[in-house]
Design an enzyme around this catalytic site. Structure first.
Site, PDB file in Angstrom:
ATOM      1  N   HIS A  33      -0.066  17.844 -27.121  1.00  0.00           N
ATOM      2  CA  HIS A  33      -0.218  16.413 -26.835  1.00  0.00           C
ATOM      3  C   HIS A  33      -1.480  15.795 -27.438  1.00  0.00           C
ATOM      4  CE1 HIS A  33       3.158  17.159 -24.284  1.00  0.00           C
ATOM      5  NE2 HIS A  33       3.209  15.911 -23.887  1.00  0.00           N
TER       6      HIS A  33
ATOM      7  N   ARG B 231      -3.673  22.025 -14.793  1.00  0.00           N
ATOM      8  CA  ARG B 231      -2.495  21.210 -15.132  1.00  0.00           C
ATOM      9  C   ARG B 231      -2.550  20.723 -16.569  1.00  0.00           C
ATOM     10  NH1 ARG B 231       0.029  16.752 -10.962  1.00  0.00           N
ATOM     11  NH2 ARG B 231       1.547  15.793 -12.331  1.00  0.00           N
TER      12      ARG B 231
ATOM     13  N   ASN C 212      -0.626  19.901 -21.617  1.00  0.00           N
ATOM     14  CA  ASN C 212      -0.956  19.056 -22.773  1.00  0.00           C
ATOM     15  C   ASN C 212      -0.804  19.796 -24.098  1.00  0.00           C
ATOM     16  OD1 ASN C 212      -1.501  16.888 -21.194  1.00  0.00           O
ATOM     17  ND2 ASN C 212      -3.698  17.277 -21.091  1.00  0.00           N
TER      18      ASN C 212
ATOM     19  N   LYS D 226       7.120  23.603 -14.120  1.00  0.00           N
ATOM     20  CA  LYS D 226       6.234  22.458 -13.881  1.00  0.00           C
ATOM     21  C   LYS D 226       5.733  22.469 -12.439  1.00  0.00           C
ATOM     22  CE  LYS D 226       4.815  17.911 -14.453  1.00  0.00           C
ATOM     23  NZ  LYS D 226       4.914  16.629 -15.084  1.00  0.00           N
TER      24      LYS D 226
ATOM     25  N   LYS E 163       2.813  11.818 -10.992  1.00  0.00           N
ATOM     26  CA  LYS E 163       2.029  10.907 -11.837  1.00  0.00           C
ATOM     27  C   LYS E 163       2.858   9.664 -12.142  1.00  0.00           C
ATOM     28  CE  LYS E 163       0.391  13.177 -15.436  1.00  0.00           C
ATOM     29  NZ  LYS E 163      -0.476  13.673 -16.514  1.00  0.00           N
TER      30      LYS E 163
ATOM     31  N   ARG F  87       0.817  -1.232   0.000  1.00  0.00           N
ATOM     32  CA  ARG F  87       0.000   0.000   0.000  1.00  0.00           C
ATOM     33  C   ARG F  87       0.842   1.270   0.000  1.00  0.00           C
ATOM     34  NH1 ARG F  87      -3.263  -3.024   3.575  1.00  0.00           N
ATOM     35  NH2 ARG F  87      -4.941  -3.985   2.396  1.00  0.00           N
TER      36      ARG F  87
ATOM     37  N   GLU G 146       9.603  19.382 -24.769  1.00  0.00           N
ATOM     38  CA  GLU G 146       8.763  19.570 -23.574  1.00  0.00           C
ATOM     39  C   GLU G 146       9.150  20.880 -22.863  1.00  0.00           C
ATOM     40  OE1 GLU G 146       6.175  17.751 -22.979  1.00  0.00           O
ATOM     41  OE2 GLU G 146       6.551  15.790 -23.886  1.00  0.00           O
TER      42      GLU G 146
ATOM     43  N   HIS H  52       8.499  10.558 -28.478  1.00  0.00           N
ATOM     44  CA  HIS H  52       7.358  11.281 -27.907  1.00  0.00           C
ATOM     45  C   HIS H  52       7.475  12.794 -28.153  1.00  0.00           C
ATOM     46  CE1 HIS H  52       4.234  12.400 -25.079  1.00  0.00           C
ATOM     47  NE2 HIS H  52       5.100  13.155 -24.417  1.00  0.00           N
TER      48      HIS H  52
ATOM     49  N   HIS I 246      -0.114  12.663 -29.202  1.00  0.00           N
ATOM     50  CA  HIS I 246      -0.407  11.270 -28.800  1.00  0.00           C
ATOM     51  C   HIS I 246      -1.009  10.486 -29.961  1.00  0.00           C
ATOM     52  CE1 HIS I 246      -0.566  12.218 -24.224  1.00  0.00           C
ATOM     53  NE2 HIS I 246       0.600  11.740 -24.578  1.00  0.00           N
TER      54      HIS I 246
ATOM     55  N   GLU J  18      -4.601  17.257 -11.396  1.00  0.00           N
ATOM     56  CA  GLU J  18      -4.877  17.408 -12.817  1.00  0.00           C
ATOM     57  C   GLU J  18      -6.377  17.552 -13.079  1.00  0.00           C
ATOM     58  OE1 GLU J  18      -3.471  14.316 -15.471  1.00  0.00           O
ATOM     59  OE2 GLU J  18      -2.692  15.798 -16.854  1.00  0.00           O
TER      60      GLU J  18
HETATM   61  N1  NAD Z   1       4.687  10.816 -15.190  1.00  0.00           N
HETATM   62  C1  NAD Z   1       4.630  11.868 -15.970  1.00  0.00           C
HETATM   63  O1  NAD Z   1       4.153  12.939 -15.592  1.00  0.00           O
HETATM   64  C2  NAD Z   1       5.188  11.753 -17.361  1.00  0.00           C
HETATM   65  C3  NAD Z   1       5.361  12.902 -18.143  1.00  0.00           C
HETATM   66  C4  NAD Z   1       5.936  12.767 -19.411  1.00  0.00           C
HETATM   67  C5  NAD Z   1       6.310  11.503 -19.875  1.00  0.00           C
HETATM   68  N2  NAD Z   1       6.109  10.420 -19.079  1.00  0.00           N
HETATM   69  C6  NAD Z   1       6.502   9.080 -19.540  1.00  0.00           C
HETATM   70  O2  NAD Z   1       7.906   9.086 -19.728  1.00  0.00           O
HETATM   71  C7  NAD Z   1       8.250   8.057 -20.660  1.00  0.00           C
HETATM   72  C8  NAD Z   1       9.270   8.590 -21.639  1.00  0.00           C
HETATM   73  O3  NAD Z   1      10.438   8.914 -20.927  1.00  0.00           O
HETATM   74  P1  NAD Z   1      11.853   9.002 -21.656  1.00  0.00           P
HETATM   75  O4  NAD Z   1      11.732   9.845 -22.844  1.00  0.00           O
HETATM   76  O5  NAD Z   1      12.829   9.344 -20.611  1.00  0.00           O
HETATM   77  O6  NAD Z   1      12.048   7.514 -22.220  1.00  0.00           O
HETATM   78  P2  NAD Z   1      12.908   6.253 -21.738  1.00  0.00           P
HETATM   79  O7  NAD Z   1      12.791   6.037 -20.292  1.00  0.00           O
HETATM   80  O8  NAD Z   1      12.504   5.140 -22.624  1.00  0.00           O
HETATM   81  O9  NAD Z   1      14.406   6.675 -22.075  1.00  0.00           O
HETATM   82  C9  NAD Z   1      14.752   6.933 -23.414  1.00  0.00           C
HETATM   83  C10 NAD Z   1      16.038   6.202 -23.795  1.00  0.00           C
HETATM   84  O10 NAD Z   1      17.133   6.860 -23.182  1.00  0.00           O
HETATM   85  C11 NAD Z   1      17.990   5.899 -22.588  1.00  0.00           C
HETATM   86  N3  NAD Z   1      18.674   6.580 -21.498  1.00  0.00           N
HETATM   87  C12 NAD Z   1      18.181   6.948 -20.298  1.00  0.00           C
HETATM   88  N4  NAD Z   1      19.073   7.676 -19.647  1.00  0.00           N
HETATM   89  C13 NAD Z   1      20.167   7.765 -20.428  1.00  0.00           C
HETATM   90  C14 NAD Z   1      21.409   8.424 -20.304  1.00  0.00           C
HETATM   91  N5  NAD Z   1      21.707   9.174 -19.239  1.00  0.00           N
HETATM   92  N6  NAD Z   1      22.298   8.303 -21.322  1.00  0.00           N
HETATM   93  C15 NAD Z   1      21.990   7.583 -22.436  1.00  0.00           C
HETATM   94  N7  NAD Z   1      20.828   6.956 -22.621  1.00  0.00           N
HETATM   95  C16 NAD Z   1      19.917   7.061 -21.620  1.00  0.00           C
HETATM   96  C17 NAD Z   1      17.083   4.802 -22.176  1.00  0.00           C
HETATM   97  O11 NAD Z   1      17.808   3.628 -22.020  1.00  0.00           O
HETATM   98  C18 NAD Z   1      16.096   4.772 -23.341  1.00  0.00           C
HETATM   99  O12 NAD Z   1      16.612   4.004 -24.395  1.00  0.00           O
HETATM  100  C19 NAD Z   1       6.958   7.630 -21.337  1.00  0.00           C
HETATM  101  O13 NAD Z   1       6.590   6.365 -20.862  1.00  0.00           O
HETATM  102  C20 NAD Z   1       5.951   8.684 -20.885  1.00  0.00           C
HETATM  103  O14 NAD Z   1       4.651   8.166 -20.779  1.00  0.00           O
HETATM  104  C21 NAD Z   1       5.570  10.525 -17.850  1.00  0.00           C
END
Ligand code: NAD
Length: 374
Positions: free
Chosen positions: A253, A246, A250, A232, A148, A126, A190, A270, A257, A242
């Site tokens: 987005h 918030r 988007n 942010k 999130k 939990r 972003e 993305h 998306h 949200e």
């Molecule tokens: N929770 C939220 O509010 C929120 C907001 C935006 C996005 N997201 C989520 O975030 C995710 C995308 O995140 P992302 O773009 O970081 O993708 P990711 O976690 O897949 O990382 C992208 C790539 O970078 C590589 N990587 C990570 N750190 C590295 C480093 N220091 N040096 C070299 N390579 C590195 C990873 O191995 C991967 O191949 C999605 O799932 C999305 O839904 C969440």
């Protein structure tokens, strides 16, 4: 706030308490003493990926600090980690290795590791406390901040999740040196999204330093990450659950998306899809009184990102995906449209006919200026 050591500190107040965000080159080693109380005497799960272990093994090894016991947890690289199967496996591993209510979890990786790690920590017994240690630009400026968390179902991305704010977020910008240029670009989109609607000085900084930022210049990155994190935090504090404001985050987005979905999450990252979504939002905003100096500015800036071209897409497919998006409500789609620098608004009720017509002109030439000036 920037300290004498060049480290930025930001506080985020939320219904669950307060999260401190520490940003800068070397932040992870610098924060070791700050984390000692949080870790001391505990079982600490450190979640990461083989890729991160290969690139930043030393940092990864050092993360347990004062813990009684460190248990390493691993998931595959990328979006595939955000599955119910991986979450279930991690919970089993945590239980089998003696995880308790007062155990801790550190998520060390990109947004995928952070989303999954936050979700796994938020549900295990939990809820156990989590520290987010994001390693991509996108995760540092966006995903790690705001609580999130999510995993994906076959039917859609981020469809199961909860709000679980981290105890602390440690953003070591030195780790970004190994990030491929395309990942930097994706994260910077972003930043532009937030800067355009929330922080004009940040937009100016990105415009001035874009080349250095895309080259992972450490001196250029830290203040930009700190600026975006501050923007942010301001949004999350105003609307932690949200419920309304918030959704300003988007911007780009709604279509972004849908583009990702239509391309089956291939071809574009993305942030790259969101960049096209922002360009389309500019087009929709044009006929609603957008200050075109902002339109020109954003088209000019995004033009310098050297985005991969937008593959051929059908308006009908995009519309179907947008209507199914979890951000669509019963009353239909809400678009975040810019109005002027530092000002955006949420607009509902744009009918299917207009979106179709605009997509017909947009898709073949996303950077085209709207055909008339106001
Ligand atoms: N929770 C939220 O509010 C929120 C907001 C935006 C996005 N997201 C989520 O975030 C995710 C995308 O995140 P992302 O773009 O970081 O993708 P990711 O976690 O897949 O990382 C992208 C790539 O970078 C590589 N990587 C990570 N750190 C590295 C480093 N220091 N040096 C070299 N390579 C590195 C990873 O191995 C991967 O191949 C999605 O799932 C999305 O839904 C969440």
């Amino acid at each position: 706030m920037r300290t004498a050591s060049g480290i930025y500190r930001q506080k985020l107040d939320h219904p669950g308490g307060r999260t401190e965000i520490v940003i800068g080159a070397g932040a992870l080693s610098g924060e070791a003493s700050g984390l000692a109380d949080w870790l001391e005497g505990r079982t600490v799960f450190v979640l990461s990926t083989p890729r991160l272990a290969e690139l930043h093994g030393e940092v990864l090894e050092s993360l347990g600090g004062a813990a009684a016991r460190v248990v390493r947890l691993e998931v595959p690289d990328g979006e595939q980690a955000k599955s119910l199967a991986h979450a279930g496996r991690l919970w089993d591993e945590m239980l089998e290795s003696g995880g308790k209510r007062d155990s801790r979890l550190i998520a060390f990786g990109g947004g995928t590791v952070g989303d999954l790690g936050g979700f796994v920590a938020g549900c295990f017994l939990r809820g156990i406390e989590v520290v987010q240690a994001p390693t991509t630009l996108l995760a540092q400026v966006d995903a790690a901040i705001g609580g999130k968390t999510a995993i994906d179902l076959t039917g859609g991305k981020n469809t199961v999740g909860l709000f679980h704010h981290p105890a602390r977020v440690i953003e070591d910008t030195a780790l970004l040196a190994t990030l491929p240029r395309a990942e930097l670009r994706s994260g910077l989109v972003e930043v532009v999204k937030m800067a355009a609607l929330l922080s004009p000085p940040l937009l100016e900084r990105v415009e001035q330093e874009l080349d250095a930022l895309l080259a992972a210049d450490a001196a250029a990155l830290a203040p930009v990450v700190a600026g975006a994190a501050a923007a942010k935090c301001g949004v999350v504090e105003r609307d932690p659950a949200e419920g309304g404001w918030r959704r300003i985050l988007n911007f780009g987005h709604t279509l972004g998306h849908a583009i990702e979905g239509a391309l089956n999450y291939s071809h574009l990252r993305h942030g790259e899809a969101v960049a096209y979504g922002m360009l389309f939002a500019l087009q929709l905003a044009h006929s609603r009184g957008l200050d075109e100096t902002l339109g020109e500015r954003l088209r000019g800036l995004l033009g310098r990102f050297e985005l991969p071209p937008l593959p051929p897409l059908e308006p009908a497919d995009l519309w179907a995906l947008m209507s199914r998006d979890k951000k669509a409500t019963e009353s239909g789609l809400t678009w975040v449209l810019p109005r002027a620098l530092g000002h955006g608004e949420m607009v509902s009720g744009i009918d299917r006919g207009e979106v179709f017509q605009q997509l017909e002109t947009f898709l073949p030439d996303p950077f085209a200026r709207p055909p008339f000036s106001l």
